[in-house]
Design an enzyme around this catalytic site. Structure first.
Site, PDB file in Angstrom:
ATOM      1  N   HIS A 184      -1.587  -3.188  17.920  1.00  0.00           N
ATOM      2  CA  HIS A 184      -0.686  -3.834  16.977  1.00  0.00           C
ATOM      3  C   HIS A 184      -0.119  -5.090  17.641  1.00  0.00           C
ATOM      4  O   HIS A 184       0.098  -5.101  18.862  1.00  0.00           O
ATOM      5  CB  HIS A 184       0.439  -2.853  16.621  1.00  0.00           C
ATOM      6  N   LEU A 216       7.550   4.848  23.677  1.00  0.00           N
ATOM      7  CA  LEU A 216       8.418   3.766  24.156  1.00  0.00           C
ATOM      8  C   LEU A 216       8.860   2.891  22.996  1.00  0.00           C
ATOM      9  O   LEU A 216       8.037   2.363  22.245  1.00  0.00           O
ATOM     10  CB  LEU A 216       7.687   2.924  25.208  1.00  0.00           C
TER      11      LEU A 216
END
Length: 340
Positions: free
Chosen positions: A231, A127
Site C-alpha cells: 500500500h 504497527l
C-alpha cells in the site's frame, strides 16, 4: 523527546480502538473490534506474566506513549510463533517452465500456490502510528523497538521472523487482488473477509480456497499489477524492513497480495548491532549521539531515544530524561543501537 514504548495494559483499550478506526482497513492485527482487541490485551498480559523463557505461542502488544501528555499515539505487536491456533497461509510465487519442441518455444508461467511454509516463524506486525505523529522518527522508534524486545527475550522467538505489509487497497476500501482471485470463491467483499479473519481467524480460507496453483495470467490485469506491491502508506515501512535485513522473496498475503518480508532473526540489523552497556553517569550529555535504547524485561520493558556517550571502560553516560523514561539508574545496564 518524550515518547516511550512500553507493553500495553488493559487501560489502553480505548486508545487502541480509536487508532484501529483510523487504519482504513486491511490491518488484520488491529481491527476496530473491542472484543478482539480486549482478547489481544489479555493474551499479551498472560505472555508478560510468564517468567520462564520458553518458546511458545505468545503475543506481545506494545504502545507508544507521550509521557508529557499521557496519550497513546502508536502501537505494534510481536508474535513469537505464527500458525499454531490455525494455519498461517500465504501465497508462494513461483514459475513453471514448459518447452514445446514442435513450436520451438519456451513458456514460463508465473503461479501462486497456497502455502504454509512460514508456519512457526515469529512475526512483527500491527504497527500503527497516529497520523498526527508521523514525524521526528517515531515510526522508526515503534518499528525498531520490537527488535530490541526480541533481543532481550531471544529464547522466546523463532530463528526466522516475518512481516506482512498491507497490499494495495482502492479508495472504496476494496482490494484489486481479492476481487480478482479469492473473492470469486468466498461470496464476500474484501472488507467483509478482512473483518471476519481478524475476529475469527482464517480457517475459512482452508475450507474454501482452491488448493491448486493459480496461473497469474488468468487473473485480471488490475490484480496482477498489485501482486507483491505494498500500500502507498506502507512503502516507508518496506524500506525500513529492507534496512533491517528483511527481503521479499516469494510470499504474498492471501487477502490483498501485499508482500511478506522475511529475515533470519539473529541477522536483523537492530538485533545484531545492539550492545549492552552499564550506566556510569546520568545527566547532561554534551557529546555522544542519540541512540535507540531499551531496558527491562517483559512488563518492565521500555524503549526510547536517548543521548548516550561512551566513557572509558565501555560504560556510558545517558541524559536524565531518557533515564527517567526507561526507569533506569546508575549501575543499571541498557541495550542500545544506532538511530540510523
Amino acid at each position: 523527546m518524550t515518547y516511550v514504548l512500553r507493553p500495553a495494559a488493559a487501560g489502553d483499550l480505548a486508545a487502541l480502538y480509536e487508532m484501529a478506526k483510523l487504519t482504513g482497513g486491511g490491518f488484520t492485527n488491529l481491527p476496530p473490534n473491542r472484543d478482539t482487541l480486549t482478547a489481544k490485551l489479555e493474551r499479551s498480559a498472560a505472555a508478560l506474566a510468564r517468567t520462564e523463557d520458553r518458546h511458545v505461542d505468545d503475543l506481545f502488544v506494545m504502545v507508544l506513549e507521550n509521557t508529557a501528555t499521557g496519550q497513546v499515539r502508536g502501537t505494534c505487536q510481536i508474535f513469537t510463533m505464527v500458525g499454531q491456533h490455525w494455519p498461517f497461509y500465504s501465497y508462494r510465487l513461483g514459475t513453471l517452465t514448459q518447452v514445446s519442441k514442435e513450436l520451438n518455444r519456451t513458456f514460463r508461467a508465473d503461479m501462486l500456490t497456497l502455502s504454509t511454509d512460514l508456519e512457526g516463524a515469529s512475526e512483527v506486525g500491527g504497527l500503527f502510528l497516529h497520523p498526527g505523529e508521523r514525524a521526528g522518527g517515531l515510526g522508526l522508534l515503534l518499528a525498531r523497538s520490537r527488535y530490541l524486545f526480541i533481543r532481550q527475550h531471544r529464547a522466546r522467538f523463532s530463528d526466522r521472523t516475518l512481516a506482512e505489509l498491507r497490499g494495495v487497497i482502492d479508495e472504496a476500501g476494496g482490494s484489486p487482488f481479492w476481487d480478482g482471485l479469492a473473492g470469486k470463491f468466498f461470496g464476500m467483499s474484501f472488507q467483509e473477509a478482512d473483518e471476519f479473519n481478524a475476529v475469527h481467524g482464517n480457517q475459512f480460507i482452508a475450507d474454501l480456497m482452491p488448493k491448486t496453483p493459480i496461473y497469474t495470467a488468468m487473473l485480471p490485469e488490475a490484480a496482477r499489477q498489485v501482486i507483491g506491491v505494498p500500500h502507498p502508506t506502507g512503502r516507508a515501512a518496506m524500506r525500513m524492513l529492507e534496512h533491517e535485513g528483511f527481503t521479499h522473496d516469494s510470499y504474498v498475503d492471501i487477502f490483498d497480495g501485499g508482500p511478506t518480508m522475511v529475515a533470519q532473526t539473529d541477522r536483523i540489523r537492530s538485533v545484531q548491532d545492539a550492545v549492552d552497556s552499564r550506566i556510569a553517569r546520568i545527566g547532561p550529555v554534551g557529546g555522544g549521539e542519540v541512540r535507540l535504547a531499551a531496558a527491562g524485561r517483559l512488563i518492565d520493558f521500555r524503549a526510547a531515544y536517548a543521548r548516550i556517550e561512551t566513557l572509558s571502560g565501555g560504560e556510558i553516560a545517558i541524559d536524565a530524561e531518557a533515564a527517567a523514561m526507561l526507569k533506569v539508574g546508575l549501575g543499571d545496564t541498557i541495550c542500545h543501537v544506532g538511530r540510523q
